[in-house]
Motif scaffolding. Structure first.
Motif, PDB file in Angstrom:
ATOM      1  N   LYS A 115      23.038  14.780  13.501  1.00 37.22           N
ATOM      2  CA  LYS A 115      22.572  13.458  13.923  1.00 37.22           C
ATOM      3  C   LYS A 115      21.068  13.318  13.719  1.00 37.22           C
ATOM      4  O   LYS A 115      20.598  12.285  13.229  1.00 37.22           O
ATOM      5  N   GLN A 116      20.314  14.348  14.052  1.00 38.43           N
ATOM      6  CA  GLN A 116      18.865  14.295  13.877  1.00 38.43           C
ATOM      7  C   GLN A 116      18.487  14.261  12.398  1.00 38.43           C
ATOM      8  O   GLN A 116      17.571  13.529  12.000  1.00 38.43           O
ATOM      9  N   LEU A 117      19.188  15.032  11.591  1.00 37.95           N
ATOM     10  CA  LEU A 117      18.928  15.001  10.156  1.00 37.95           C
ATOM     11  C   LEU A 117      19.108  13.591   9.613  1.00 37.95           C
ATOM     12  O   LEU A 117      18.303  13.115   8.793  1.00 37.95           O
ATOM     13  N   ARG A 118      20.140  12.915  10.091  1.00 36.71           N
ATOM     14  CA  ARG A 118      20.409  11.555   9.639  1.00 36.71           C
ATOM     15  C   ARG A 118      19.376  10.566  10.192  1.00 36.71           C
ATOM     16  O   ARG A 118      18.801   9.768   9.460  1.00 36.71           O
ATOM     17  N   ASN A 119      19.108  10.646  11.485  1.00 36.60           N
ATOM     18  CA  ASN A 119      18.210   9.675  12.118  1.00 36.60           C
ATOM     19  C   ASN A 119      16.772   9.788  11.631  1.00 36.60           C
ATOM     20  O   ASN A 119      16.054   8.786  11.538  1.00 36.60           O
ATOM     21  N   TYR A 120      16.333  11.028  11.354  1.00 38.60           N
ATOM     22  CA  TYR A 120      14.963  11.229  10.892  1.00 38.60           C
ATOM     23  C   TYR A 120      14.851  11.222   9.369  1.00 38.60           C
ATOM     24  O   TYR A 120      13.761  11.417   8.835  1.00 38.60           O
ATOM     25  N   GLY A 121      15.955  10.998   8.706  1.00 36.08           N
ATOM     26  CA  GLY A 121      15.929  10.940   7.252  1.00 36.08           C
ATOM     27  C   GLY A 121      15.410  12.211   6.613  1.00 36.08           C
ATOM     28  O   GLY A 121      14.643  12.169   5.641  1.00 36.08           O
ATOM     29  N   VAL A 122      15.819  13.366   7.145  1.00 30.86           N
ATOM     30  CA  VAL A 122      15.325  14.644   6.613  1.00 30.86           C
ATOM     31  C   VAL A 122      15.991  14.917   5.263  1.00 30.86           C
ATOM     32  O   VAL A 122      17.204  15.077   5.174  1.00 30.86           O
ATOM     33  N   SER A 123      15.172  14.964   4.222  1.00 27.80           N
ATOM     34  CA  SER A 123      15.708  15.203   2.878  1.00 27.80           C
ATOM     35  C   SER A 123      15.574  16.667   2.464  1.00 27.80           C
ATOM     36  O   SER A 123      16.327  17.149   1.612  1.00 27.80           O
ATOM     37  N   ASP A 124      14.611  17.371   3.035  1.00 29.82           N
ATOM     38  CA  ASP A 124      14.444  18.793   2.770  1.00 29.82           C
ATOM     39  C   ASP A 124      13.701  19.422   3.937  1.00 29.82           C
ATOM     40  O   ASP A 124      12.927  18.744   4.624  1.00 29.82           O
ATOM     41  N   GLN A 125      13.960  20.709   4.160  1.00 28.65           N
ATOM     42  CA  GLN A 125      13.358  21.421   5.271  1.00 28.65           C
ATOM     43  C   GLN A 125      12.312  22.417   4.756  1.00 28.65           C
ATOM     44  O   GLN A 125      11.988  22.447   3.573  1.00 28.65           O
ATOM     45  N   SER A 126      11.774  23.218   5.652  1.00 25.53           N
ATOM     46  CA  SER A 126      10.581  24.001   5.356  1.00 25.53           C
ATOM     47  C   SER A 126      10.813  25.114   4.334  1.00 25.53           C
ATOM     48  O   SER A 126      11.825  25.810   4.359  1.00 25.53           O
ATOM     49  N   LEU A 127       9.804  25.264   3.469  1.00 27.70           N
ATOM     50  CA  LEU A 127       9.722  26.403   2.556  1.00 27.70           C
ATOM     51  C   LEU A 127       8.459  27.210   2.834  1.00 27.70           C
ATOM     52  O   LEU A 127       7.978  27.949   1.964  1.00 27.70           O
ATOM     53  N   VAL A 128       7.913  27.077   4.037  1.00 28.92           N
ATOM     54  CA  VAL A 128       6.634  27.710   4.356  1.00 28.92           C
ATOM     55  C   VAL A 128       6.691  29.221   4.179  1.00 28.92           C
ATOM     56  O   VAL A 128       5.791  29.818   3.559  1.00 28.92           O
ATOM     57  N   GLU A 129       7.719  29.854   4.695  1.00 31.87           N
ATOM     58  CA  GLU A 129       7.802  31.310   4.583  1.00 31.87           C
ATOM     59  C   GLU A 129       7.918  31.738   3.120  1.00 31.87           C
ATOM     60  O   GLU A 129       7.280  32.715   2.688  1.00 31.87           O
ATOM     61  N   ASP A 130       8.712  31.006   2.345  1.00 29.14           N
ATOM     62  CA  ASP A 130       8.839  31.306   0.918  1.00 29.14           C
ATOM     63  C   ASP A 130       7.511  31.094   0.197  1.00 29.14           C
ATOM     64  O   ASP A 130       7.121  31.900  -0.666  1.00 29.14           O
ATOM     65  N   LYS A 164       0.800  -1.220   0.000  1.00 26.48           N
ATOM     66  CA  LYS A 164       0.000   0.000   0.000  1.00 26.48           C
ATOM     67  C   LYS A 164       0.836   1.275   0.000  1.00 26.48           C
ATOM     68  O   LYS A 164       0.343   2.347  -0.350  1.00 26.48           O
ATOM     69  N   TYR A 165       2.109   1.161   0.417  1.00 28.10           N
ATOM     70  CA  TYR A 165       2.947   2.362   0.509  1.00 28.10           C
ATOM     71  C   TYR A 165       4.393   1.940   0.233  1.00 28.10           C
ATOM     72  O   TYR A 165       4.919   1.044   0.904  1.00 28.10           O
ATOM     73  N   PRO A 166       5.061   2.563  -0.745  1.00 27.32           N
ATOM     74  CA  PRO A 166       6.399   2.105  -1.133  1.00 27.32           C
ATOM     75  C   PRO A 166       7.445   2.362  -0.056  1.00 27.32           C
ATOM     76  O   PRO A 166       7.341   3.305   0.734  1.00 27.32           O
ATOM     77  N   VAL A 167       8.467   1.531  -0.061  1.00 29.00           N
ATOM     78  CA  VAL A 167       9.538   1.591   0.921  1.00 29.00           C
ATOM     79  C   VAL A 167      10.873   1.569   0.183  1.00 29.00           C
ATOM     80  O   VAL A 167      10.999   0.935  -0.866  1.00 29.00           O
ATOM     81  N   ASN A 168      11.884   2.266   0.721  1.00 29.37           N
ATOM     82  CA  ASN A 168      13.185   2.258   0.059  1.00 29.37           C
ATOM     83  C   ASN A 168      14.062   1.127   0.593  1.00 29.37           C
ATOM     84  O   ASN A 168      13.643   0.326   1.447  1.00 29.37           O
ATOM     85  N   ASP A 169      15.305   1.074   0.125  1.00 29.24           N
ATOM     86  CA  ASP A 169      16.180  -0.039   0.501  1.00 29.24           C
ATOM     87  C   ASP A 169      16.662   0.047   1.944  1.00 29.24           C
ATOM     88  O   ASP A 169      17.281  -0.888   2.454  1.00 29.24           O
ATOM     89  N   LYS A 170      16.366   1.155   2.628  1.00 38.52           N
ATOM     90  CA  LYS A 170      16.674   1.286   4.051  1.00 38.52           C
ATOM     91  C   LYS A 170      15.444   1.003   4.923  1.00 38.52           C
ATOM     92  O   LYS A 170      15.473   1.258   6.127  1.00 38.52           O
ATOM     93  N   ASN A 171      14.396   0.506   4.296  1.00 38.62           N
ATOM     94  CA  ASN A 171      13.123   0.233   4.972  1.00 38.62           C
ATOM     95  C   ASN A 171      12.455   1.509   5.461  1.00 38.62           C
ATOM     96  O   ASN A 171      11.687   1.505   6.418  1.00 38.62           O
ATOM     97  N   GLN A 172      12.706   2.618   4.781  1.00 38.64           N
ATOM     98  CA  GLN A 172      12.118   3.901   5.142  1.00 38.64           C
ATOM     99  C   GLN A 172      11.006   4.270   4.164  1.00 38.64           C
ATOM    100  O   GLN A 172      11.066   3.922   2.976  1.00 38.64           O
ATOM    101  N   ILE A 173       9.995   4.992   4.673  1.00 38.60           N
ATOM    102  CA  ILE A 173       8.942   5.504   3.801  1.00 38.60           C
ATOM    103  C   ILE A 173       8.981   7.031   3.797  1.00 38.60           C
ATOM    104  O   ILE A 173       9.355   7.662   4.782  1.00 38.60           O
ATOM    105  N   GLU A 174       8.585   7.601   2.674  1.00 35.84           N
ATOM    106  CA  GLU A 174       8.605   9.053   2.508  1.00 35.84           C
ATOM    107  C   GLU A 174       7.418   9.676   3.229  1.00 35.84           C
ATOM    108  O   GLU A 174       6.270   9.284   3.027  1.00 35.84           O
ATOM    109  N   LEU A 175       7.702  10.685   4.068  1.00 35.17           N
ATOM    110  CA  LEU A 175       6.672  11.333   4.865  1.00 35.17           C
ATOM    111  C   LEU A 175       6.836  12.853   4.810  1.00 35.17           C
ATOM    112  O   LEU A 175       7.557  13.448   5.612  1.00 35.17           O
ATOM    113  N   PRO A 176       6.181  13.503   3.861  1.00 35.17           N
ATOM    114  CA  PRO A 176       6.163  14.967   3.872  1.00 35.17           C
ATOM    115  C   PRO A 176       5.511  15.483   5.154  1.00 35.17           C
ATOM    116  O   PRO A 176       4.735  14.771   5.795  1.00 35.17           O
TER     117      PRO A 176
END
Length: 281
Positions: A77-92, A38-50
């Motif tokens: 460390k948090q960027l790595r552990n939470y798999g953060v690929s991009d941060q907020s553009l809300v203000e933009d 139902k939801y794709p997973v990558n090779d690290k067993n992670q799923i994409e969560l905007p």
């Protein structure tokens, strides 16, 4: 930016950043052979969560539902552990729409975990300040109390950096609150003790935002709850109630973390997508 005109309400989804979290944790005890269909997973067993906030223009008010990951709030460390690929553009994104952060006058927070609340504050001259200084920020009293006094489990997600600068802006409620005519927040518990959902009503239509009770479309089954849920059986019962009501009454279901859909309408048995608003990249 994806938009939807819900009668007198204008919805615009802003880019709040993206995490890639462990798929097993996001589907709890559900076996991987079931949820990965139902939801794709990558090779690290992670799923994409905007983590995309919803900007609502309604009756002269500029409203945010959730605030995203913010910017510059994470250690390496948090960027790595939470798999953060991009941060907020809300203000933009707001600027592209012709608005400043100061124009936001209402913020609805379903709960205050870091992926929802980091956008409440920002760095300015090496000091953390309110990102939306003129907004009234609504959250359940249970959630606010735990945010300020986290326990040994929750202190990893309730950060003082996200509440100390905005304490004077907080408005709490217990069971439910009408934010404006047609917008209601309802305390459910489950994912966190203070977790809430949001219901939008216009004419004969309803949109229900179940927040992290149903973070993605793949979590429709009431038994499919997160390992991150503090009170999983409360989540199950709350989901059973609200999902069944939504299916029975042809509600739209909206999502904060879904990488593929902004909103979905299912058939009454929940087995078929009858209408949808795709998430554009």
């Amino acid at each position: 930016m994806d938009t939807y005109q819900f009668h007198d309400m204008t919805f615009t989804w802003l880019k709040g950043g993206t995490t890639f979290m462990d798929g097993g944790a996001m589907f709890g005890v559900v076996p991987k052979p079931l949820w990965e269909k139902k939801y794709p997973v990558n090779d690290k067993n992670q799923i994409e969560l905007p983590s995309d906030p919803l900007f609502i223009q309604y009756k002269g008010h500029n409203i945010l539902l959730e605030t995203g990951l913010g910017f510059g709030k994470f250690t390496e460390k948090q960027l790595r552990n939470y798999g953060v690929s991009d941060q907020s553009l809300v203000e933009d994104n707001l600027a592209q729409l012709g608005f400043l952060p100061e124009d936001i006058d209402i913020i609805m927070m379903t709960h205050l975990h870091f992926d929802h609340a980091c956008g409440l504050t920002k760095w300015e001259d090496e000091k953390l300040v309110s990102a939306f200084p003129n907004a009234k920020i609504y959250v359940s009293d249970v959630e606010w109390n735990e945010m300020k006094n986290p326990n040994v489990r929750s202190r990893n997600t309730y950060w003082k950096e996200n509440w100390e600068p905005i304490e004077s802006q907080i408005i709490t409620y217990s069971q439910s609150i009408d934010i404006l005519d047609g917008i209601e927040m309802i305390h459910t518990g489950g994912h966190s003790d203070g977790h809430s959902i949001v219901i939008f009503k216009q004419k004969e239509e309803t949109i229900i935002h179940l927040a992290d009770l149903m973070p993605t479309h793949a979590h429709q089954n009431p038994l499919w709850v997160l390992a991150y849920d503090d009170y999983p059986m409360t989540s199950v019962f709350a989901k059973e109630k609200w999902v069944n009501e939504g299916l029975r009454n042809n509600y739209w279901f909206s999502f904060y973390h879904d990488a593929f859909y902004r909103m979905i309408k299912w058939s009454e048995d929940g087995k078929e997508i009858m209408n949808k608003l795709d998430r554009t990249r």
